[in-house]
Design a protein around this motif. Structure first.
Motif, PDB file in Angstrom:
ATOM      1  N   HIS A  71      18.955 -12.269 -11.811  1.00  0.00           N
ATOM      2  CA  HIS A  71      18.572 -10.928 -11.417  1.00  0.00           C
ATOM      3  C   HIS A  71      17.553 -10.987 -10.294  1.00  0.00           C
ATOM      4  O   HIS A  71      16.768 -11.930 -10.193  1.00  0.00           O
ATOM      5  CB  HIS A  71      17.985 -10.173 -12.609  1.00  0.00           C
ATOM      6  N   PRO A  72      17.557  -9.971  -9.421  1.00  0.00           N
ATOM      7  CA  PRO A  72      16.565  -9.938  -8.347  1.00  0.00           C
ATOM      8  C   PRO A  72      15.184  -9.602  -8.885  1.00  0.00           C
ATOM      9  O   PRO A  72      14.990  -9.405 -10.082  1.00  0.00           O
ATOM     10  CB  PRO A  72      17.091  -8.829  -7.428  1.00  0.00           C
ATOM     11  N   MET A  73      14.202  -9.499  -7.986  1.00  0.00           N
ATOM     12  CA  MET A  73      12.852  -9.121  -8.385  1.00  0.00           C
ATOM     13  C   MET A  73      12.871  -7.748  -9.052  1.00  0.00           C
ATOM     14  O   MET A  73      13.713  -6.898  -8.764  1.00  0.00           O
ATOM     15  CB  MET A  73      11.936  -9.076  -7.152  1.00  0.00           C
ATOM     16  N   ALA A  74      11.922  -7.536  -9.956  1.00  0.00           N
ATOM     17  CA  ALA A  74      11.839  -6.255 -10.652  1.00  0.00           C
ATOM     18  C   ALA A  74      11.610  -5.111  -9.660  1.00  0.00           C
ATOM     19  O   ALA A  74      12.106  -4.009  -9.841  1.00  0.00           O
ATOM     20  CB  ALA A  74      10.713  -6.292 -11.686  1.00  0.00           C
ATOM     21  N   VAL A  75      10.826  -5.386  -8.607  1.00  0.00           N
ATOM     22  CA  VAL A  75      10.608  -4.394  -7.559  1.00  0.00           C
ATOM     23  C   VAL A  75      11.684  -4.578  -6.500  1.00  0.00           C
ATOM     24  O   VAL A  75      11.928  -5.694  -6.040  1.00  0.00           O
ATOM     25  CB  VAL A  75       9.213  -4.571  -6.924  1.00  0.00           C
ATOM     26  N   PRO A  76      12.378  -3.515  -6.075  1.00  0.00           N
ATOM     27  CA  PRO A  76      13.430  -3.667  -5.058  1.00  0.00           C
ATOM     28  C   PRO A  76      12.884  -4.263  -3.768  1.00  0.00           C
ATOM     29  O   PRO A  76      11.816  -3.866  -3.294  1.00  0.00           O
ATOM     30  CB  PRO A  76      13.913  -2.223  -4.842  1.00  0.00           C
ATOM     31  N   VAL A  77      13.589  -5.195  -3.207  1.00  0.00           N
ATOM     32  CA  VAL A  77      13.184  -5.779  -1.925  1.00  0.00           C
ATOM     33  C   VAL A  77      14.250  -5.560  -0.853  1.00  0.00           C
ATOM     34  O   VAL A  77      14.158  -6.128   0.234  1.00  0.00           O
ATOM     35  CB  VAL A  77      12.889  -7.299  -2.070  1.00  0.00           C
ATOM     36  N   ASP A  78      15.245  -4.727  -1.174  1.00  0.00           N
ATOM     37  CA  ASP A  78      16.283  -4.426  -0.192  1.00  0.00           C
ATOM     38  C   ASP A  78      15.878  -3.214   0.644  1.00  0.00           C
ATOM     39  O   ASP A  78      16.607  -2.241   0.777  1.00  0.00           O
ATOM     40  CB  ASP A  78      17.626  -4.184  -0.893  1.00  0.00           C
ATOM     41  N   ARG A  79      14.666  -3.302   1.185  1.00  0.00           N
ATOM     42  CA  ARG A  79      14.091  -2.226   1.995  1.00  0.00           C
ATOM     43  C   ARG A  79      13.048  -2.841   2.900  1.00  0.00           C
ATOM     44  O   ARG A  79      12.682  -4.008   2.739  1.00  0.00           O
ATOM     45  CB  ARG A  79      13.460  -1.170   1.085  1.00  0.00           C
ATOM     46  N   PRO A  80      12.519  -2.096   3.878  1.00  0.00           N
ATOM     47  CA  PRO A  80      11.489  -2.658   4.753  1.00  0.00           C
ATOM     48  C   PRO A  80      10.263  -3.117   3.960  1.00  0.00           C
ATOM     49  O   PRO A  80       9.840  -2.437   3.021  1.00  0.00           O
ATOM     50  CB  PRO A  80      11.147  -1.500   5.695  1.00  0.00           C
ATOM     51  N   ILE A  81       9.703  -4.268   4.357  1.00  0.00           N
ATOM     52  CA  ILE A  81       8.511  -4.817   3.715  1.00  0.00           C
ATOM     53  C   ILE A  81       7.452  -5.036   4.783  1.00  0.00           C
ATOM     54  O   ILE A  81       7.756  -5.530   5.879  1.00  0.00           O
ATOM     55  CB  ILE A  81       8.837  -6.146   3.010  1.00  0.00           C
ATOM     56  N   ALA A  82       6.227  -4.640   4.495  1.00  0.00           N
ATOM     57  CA  ALA A  82       5.141  -4.817   5.464  1.00  0.00           C
ATOM     58  C   ALA A  82       5.028  -6.278   5.870  1.00  0.00           C
ATOM     59  O   ALA A  82       5.045  -7.164   5.014  1.00  0.00           O
ATOM     60  CB  ALA A  82       3.822  -4.332   4.863  1.00  0.00           C
ATOM     61  N   PRO A  83       4.917  -6.580   7.180  1.00  0.00           N
ATOM     62  CA  PRO A  83       4.840  -7.972   7.631  1.00  0.00           C
ATOM     63  C   PRO A  83       3.510  -8.620   7.282  1.00  0.00           C
ATOM     64  O   PRO A  83       2.537  -7.949   6.919  1.00  0.00           O
ATOM     65  CB  PRO A  83       5.013  -7.853   9.149  1.00  0.00           C
ATOM     66  N   GLY A  84       3.476  -9.943   7.418  1.00  0.00           N
ATOM     67  CA  GLY A  84       2.291 -10.697   7.045  1.00  0.00           C
ATOM     68  C   GLY A  84       1.036 -10.274   7.781  1.00  0.00           C
ATOM     69  O   GLY A  84      -0.058 -10.224   7.205  1.00  0.00           O
ATOM     70  N   SER A  85       1.153  -9.940   9.077  1.00  0.00           N
ATOM     71  CA  SER A  85      -0.014  -9.551   9.855  1.00  0.00           C
ATOM     72  C   SER A  85      -0.619  -8.256   9.326  1.00  0.00           C
ATOM     73  O   SER A  85      -1.842  -8.098   9.265  1.00  0.00           O
ATOM     74  CB  SER A  85       0.364  -9.385  11.329  1.00  0.00           C
ATOM     75  N   GLN A  86       0.237  -7.323   8.917  1.00  0.00           N
ATOM     76  CA  GLN A  86      -0.243  -6.053   8.378  1.00  0.00           C
ATOM     77  C   GLN A  86      -0.865  -6.247   6.997  1.00  0.00           C
ATOM     78  O   GLN A  86      -1.875  -5.629   6.662  1.00  0.00           O
ATOM     79  CB  GLN A  86       0.893  -5.039   8.321  1.00  0.00           C
ATOM     80  N   ARG A  87      -0.254  -7.125   6.191  1.00  0.00           N
ATOM     81  CA  ARG A  87      -0.834  -7.410   4.879  1.00  0.00           C
ATOM     82  C   ARG A  87      -2.204  -8.069   5.023  1.00  0.00           C
ATOM     83  O   ARG A  87      -3.133  -7.798   4.246  1.00  0.00           O
ATOM     84  CB  ARG A  87       0.113  -8.311   4.072  1.00  0.00           C
ATOM     85  N   ALA A  88      -2.345  -8.943   6.023  1.00  0.00           N
ATOM     86  CA  ALA A  88      -3.640  -9.582   6.263  1.00  0.00           C
ATOM     87  C   ALA A  88      -4.686  -8.542   6.668  1.00  0.00           C
ATOM     88  O   ALA A  88      -5.857  -8.633   6.264  1.00  0.00           O
ATOM     89  CB  ALA A  88      -3.500 -10.646   7.351  1.00  0.00           C
ATOM     90  N   GLU A  89      -4.275  -7.547   7.445  1.00  0.00           N
ATOM     91  CA  GLU A  89      -5.199  -6.474   7.826  1.00  0.00           C
ATOM     92  C   GLU A  89      -5.631  -5.685   6.599  1.00  0.00           C
ATOM     93  O   GLU A  89      -6.801  -5.294   6.473  1.00  0.00           O
ATOM     94  CB  GLU A  89      -4.512  -5.554   8.834  1.00  0.00           C
ATOM     95  N   MET A  90      -4.718  -5.454   5.677  1.00  0.00           N
ATOM     96  CA  MET A  90      -5.046  -4.744   4.446  1.00  0.00           C
ATOM     97  C   MET A  90      -6.060  -5.533   3.620  1.00  0.00           C
ATOM     98  O   MET A  90      -7.041  -4.969   3.107  1.00  0.00           O
ATOM     99  CB  MET A  90      -3.780  -4.507   3.625  1.00  0.00           C
ATOM    100  N   VAL A  91      -5.839  -6.837   3.493  1.00  0.00           N
ATOM    101  CA  VAL A  91      -6.763  -7.681   2.732  1.00  0.00           C
ATOM    102  C   VAL A  91      -8.143  -7.668   3.376  1.00  0.00           C
ATOM    103  O   VAL A  91      -9.175  -7.613   2.692  1.00  0.00           O
ATOM    104  CB  VAL A  91      -6.216  -9.116   2.628  1.00  0.00           C
ATOM    105  N   GLY A  92      -8.171  -7.696   4.715  1.00  0.00           N
ATOM    106  CA  GLY A  92      -9.458  -7.626   5.410  1.00  0.00           C
ATOM    107  C   GLY A  92     -10.193  -6.333   5.139  1.00  0.00           C
ATOM    108  O   GLY A  92     -11.425  -6.316   4.974  1.00  0.00           O
ATOM    109  N   ALA A  93      -9.448  -5.220   5.057  1.00  0.00           N
ATOM    110  CA  ALA A  93     -10.064  -3.922   4.767  1.00  0.00           C
ATOM    111  C   ALA A  93     -10.619  -3.888   3.346  1.00  0.00           C
ATOM    112  O   ALA A  93     -11.696  -3.323   3.095  1.00  0.00           O
ATOM    113  CB  ALA A  93      -9.039  -2.808   4.972  1.00  0.00           C
ATOM    114  N   ILE A  94      -9.894  -4.503   2.407  1.00  0.00           N
ATOM    115  CA  ILE A  94     -10.382  -4.567   1.024  1.00  0.00           C
ATOM    116  C   ILE A  94     -11.647  -5.418   0.958  1.00  0.00           C
ATOM    117  O   ILE A  94     -12.628  -5.065   0.294  1.00  0.00           O
ATOM    118  CB  ILE A  94      -9.315  -5.148   0.095  1.00  0.00           C
TER     119      ILE A  94
END
Length: 279
Positions: A196-219
Motif C-alpha cells: 500500500h502507498p503512504m497513508a497520506v496521498p502523495v499523488d499531488r504537488p509536494i513542497a520542494p526541499g528548498s521551501q521546506r527548509a525555509e519553513m524549518v528556518g521560520a520555525i
C-alpha cells in the motif's frame, strides 16, 4: 557547491523510462568507491539514472566505471553536492532508509510500499524528483539527515542483524521500484503484490526541499524568539518534533507558504510584545 559531471545525450531507451527518470538516489557521505560502484551498477540494472552524492569521501569516475560495468550513463549524469540541503532543494517526496528504531513517531514503509510512493510522487511532480536517501557504510544516516525525510524506509530483517550493506539496501529498494514501475509501464506483465502507498496521498504537488527548509528556518526563528533562554539542545529537539509532525502531512507548496507566513507573523508579534530582541 554542486558539481555536475558532463552529460551525455539520452538514448531512446532512456527517454522511454518515464517515471523512473524523475526518481533520484541520494548517497549521503559514502565512504567506499566499491559501494558507490555497486550502486551505480544496480541503478543500471533497474533503469534509474539519477544519482546524487553528498560529500563523498572519494570520487573517481574512471575507477567506478571499471567496477560498475555498463554504468557510463549513470556516471555521466551523476551530480555531487556539498550539502544535503542543496541535493534536496528541487526534490518533492524524500524517503530515508534506516533500520534503527526512532523515538519520534514517523511513518515507516517497506521497500515495496516506498516504491509505490516514489512513483506516485514522481508522476504528480514533473521536474521535482522523488528522492530516496542512503547513508554512510559505517553508521547509516544520522538523525539530522533522517529529519529531512517525509517518511522512513525499513527493510525487514532479523532484529539481531538489522544492518545491511549500503549497496545491498539500495539493491532491494531499486528492485521494488523497478517492479512497481513495470506494473505501470508494462501492464501486460503479471502484476505482483506491491503493498500500500503512504497513508497520506502523495499523488499531488509536494513542497520542494528548498521551501521546506525555509519553513524549518521560520520555525527555528520563532522558537528562538519565544524561548531565548532555553538551551540550543532543547530548542533543536522541539524543532525536530515539529518538523516531523509537519512532514507527516506531506504539505503542498501552498500549505507550506501559509505555514511560513504564519510562523513569521507569530515571530513579529512576539518581538513587538518585547519577549525577545531581534537577532
Amino acid at each position: 557547491m554542486e558539481e555536475r559531471e558532463k552529460a551525455v545525450p539520452q538514448s531512446a531507451a532512456t527517454r522511454g523510462r518515464g517515471l523512473l527518470d524523475n526518481v533520484v538516489v541520494v548517497l549521503y557521505q559514502p565512504e567506499d568507491l566499491v559501494n558507490v560502484a555497486s550502486v551505480v551498477r544496480l541503478m543500471t540494472n533497474f533503469e534509474v539514472t539519477g544519482l546524487r552524492l553528498v560529500e563523498p569521501a572519494a570520487w573517481d569516475p574512471w575507477r567506478i566505471e571499471a567496477i560498475a560495468h555498463g554504468g557510463q550513463e549513470v556516471l555521466a549524469a551523476a551530480r555531487r553536492f556539498a550539502t544535503l540541503e542543496e541535493a534536496l532543494a528541487d526534490c518533492s517526496l524524500v524517503l530515508a532508509t534506516t533500520g534503527r528504531p526512532r523515538e519520534l513517531v514517523r511513518e515507516r514503509l517497506t521497500p515495496r510500499q516506498a516504491a509505490r510512493a516514489l512513483l506516485q510522487a514522481a508522476s504528480a511532480n514533473p521536474g521535482a524528483p522523488a528522492a530516496v536517501l542512503f547513508g554512510r557504510e559505517r553508521d547509516g544516516l544520522p538523525n539530522s539527515v533522517i529529519d529531512r525525510a517525509h517518511a522512513l524506509v525499513t527493510i525487514p530483517t532479523d532484529p539481531g542483524h538489522h544492518s545491511l550493506n549500503l549497496s545491498h539496501a539500495a539493491g532491494i529498494v531499486l528492485y521494488e521500484l523497478y517492479v512497481a514501475w513495470c506494473e505501470e509501464a508494462r501492464p501486460e506483465r503479471t502484476r505482483a503484490e506491491t503493498g500500500h502507498p503512504m497513508a497520506v496521498p502523495v499523488d499531488r504537488p509536494i513542497a520542494p526541499g528548498s521551501q521546506r527548509a525555509e519553513m524549518v528556518g521560520a520555525i527555528e526563528e520563532l522558537l528562538e524568539t519565544l524561548h531565548p533562554h532555553t538551551s540550543p539542545a532543547r530548542r533543536a529537539a522541539a524543532l525536530s518534533r515539529l518538523e516531523a509532525l509537519l512532514l507527516r502531512a506531506v504539505p503542498d507548496p501552498h500549505e507550506v507558504e501559509l505555514l511560513i507566513n504564519l510562523f513569521r507573523h507569530m515571530t513579529r508579534i512576539a518581538r513587538a510584545a518585547g519577549q525577545a530582541p531581534r537577532r
